[in-house]
Structures are given as structure tokens and as C-alpha cells.
Design an enzyme around this catalytic site. Structure first.
Site, PDB file in Angstrom:
ATOM      1  CG  ASP A   1      -2.459  -1.241  -1.265  1.00 12.55           C
ATOM      2  OD1 ASP A   1      -2.822  -1.090  -0.088  1.00 12.55           O
ATOM      3  OD2 ASP A   1      -1.273  -1.426  -1.590  1.00 12.55           O
TER       4      ASP A   1
ATOM      5  CG  ASP B   1       2.876  -2.613  -1.398  1.00 12.01           C
ATOM      6  OD1 ASP B   1       1.745  -3.034  -1.130  1.00 12.01           O
ATOM      7  OD2 ASP B   1       3.410  -1.655  -0.811  1.00 12.01           O
TER       8      ASP B   1
END
Length: 224
Positions: A183, A149
Site C-alpha cells: 500500500d 495489513d
């Protein structure tokens, strides 16, 4: 949206997602952060669990490695299920809104499962060092990779006023979660389904006729 357009969309997003993750892994140490704007930062973290960093062993009496394996296998089944859903919507020539949404959700799920399945096998760790791609000393194995991330939007980075009960004086950040391109694709797909629900799931003629009859009956003088 036909099959070719859906596959093109999946390929483009998947390539961008994986290139961004590989770049971060090979240029940043874990925890490194670069400010792009005051409200947007590139901040490298790794997620070995589910949403918000949760782990199965936080809730179940199992080891962390067992929890990670179970979670990865579950993700594989989930990706397969979403893939079949996409195939079914294309086969039935469903509304373009639905095909677009499912394509995005499938792409995001596939992008993250690639991390979970392969990254532990092809990268070494990022703790205090920049990871090496195709390392001779990988940090894990197949099914034990961590999701990368890096997108961080602290649009508000302040402190709670002292007069606020319990939170007074503590840091306040909005929006705090760190996420990735995959995401974003999942969230966008889900958002499309929520906002454009009627376009994604239009009523067929039979349902429309039944609803029209029910409306006429409810509006008839006998029911007043």
C-alpha cells in the site's frame, strides 16, 4: 531509470512486502498489536475486500464469496494493465519520474494480488491462533486469500471534547487506517505523479510551440 533498475526496485520492494506479511502471519494472531513507538504500532488485520475493508456484497446483491472472486479477478486485470503501462513507459524511454512512479504502483498492486490469489491456499486461519505456512488445512483457496495489513500510525489517540456536537466524548484517532508495504508503494507512486506531474508528463515540442503561440496571441495589443 532503465529496465534493470526498475526490475531491481520491484524485486526489492516485493520481497520486503512478502517477507513482512509472512512474518506477521506466522508470529501474530489476528488482532494482535505491538507498540514500537507511541505513534507507531504493528497491528495485524486482514482485508478481504477493497480499500478501507469495503466488500462488493455490501453494495451488490451477491454473496461474499462471489464478491471476493470478482474483486480478485478485477485486481488481476488491473495489475496486467499497470504492467503494460510500465512496459510502455520503459519502451518509450519516458521520464525517470514517471517510470519510478509506475514501478512503485505496479509493485504495490502485485504485492497485494499475491495475497489475494495465494494466501488462502497456503495459510490456515489466524483467528485465535498463529497461522501455519503451507498448512494442510488452508483457510480458503486460490483467488480467496486475504490481504495482510500491519502498519498502524495512531499519531493522535485522544477523545473529542465534550462540547463538540455529535462527536463529543468519542474516541479520536489520526491516522487510523492500517496498511502494508505494498500500500505504501502505491501511495508513494501516486503521490509522485501528483506532486511531480510536470516532470512525469512533460509537454512535447509541438504542444509547447502551440502554447507559446497562444500566449503570444493573447498578449498581442489587438486583444487588449
Amino acid at each position: 531509470m532503465n529496465l534493470k533498475k526498475s526490475l531491481l526496485l520491484i524485486a526489492v520492494i516485493l520481497i520486503i512486502d512478502q517477507l513482512s506479511k509472512i512474518y506477521i502471519k506466522t508470529h501474530f494472531e489476528l488482532g494482535d498489536s505491538t507498540e514500537v513507538f507511541s505513534w507507531f504500532k504493528i497491528h495485524f488485520i486482514e482485508n478481504s475486500g477493497a480499500a478501507w475493508g469495503a466488500k462488493l456484497n455490501d453494495f451488490l446483491p451477491i454473496s461474499e464469496s462471489a464478491g471476493k472472486l470478482i474483486l480478485t479477478v478485477f485486481r488481476l486485470f488491473a495489475v496486467a494493465g499497470i504492467g503494460y503501462w510500465l512496459y510502455d513507459t520503459l519502451r518509450k524511454k519516458s521520464p525517470q519520474t514517471l517510470i519510478l512512479a509506475v514501478s512503485l504502483i505496479f509493485t504495490g498492486a502485485l504485492g497485494n494480488i499475491i495475497d489475494s490469489v495465494f494466501y488462502g491456499l497456503i495459510f490456515d486461519h489466524s483467528n485465535g491462533q498463529v497461522a501455519t505456512l503451507f498448512s494442510d488445512q488452508p483457510y480458503g483457496g486460490v483467488f480467496y486469500g486475504k490481504v495482510v495489513d500491519m502498519l498502524y500510525f495512531p499519531m493522535i489517540d485522544s477523545v473529542w471534547p465534550e462540547w463538540v456536537p455529535y462527536f463529543g466524548g468519542k474516541d479520536f484517532r489520526f491516522f487510523e487506517p492500517v496498511f502494508n508495504i505494498a500500500d505504501t508503494a502505491i501511495s508513494t507512486g501516486v503521490g509522485i505523479l501528483l506532486v511531480f506531474n510536470k516532470k512525469a508528463f512533460p509537454k512535447n515540442e509541438e504542444e509547447a510551440e502551440i502554447e507559446e503561440v497562444d500566449t503570444m496571441v493573447n498578449q498581442s495589443p489587438e486583444n487588449e
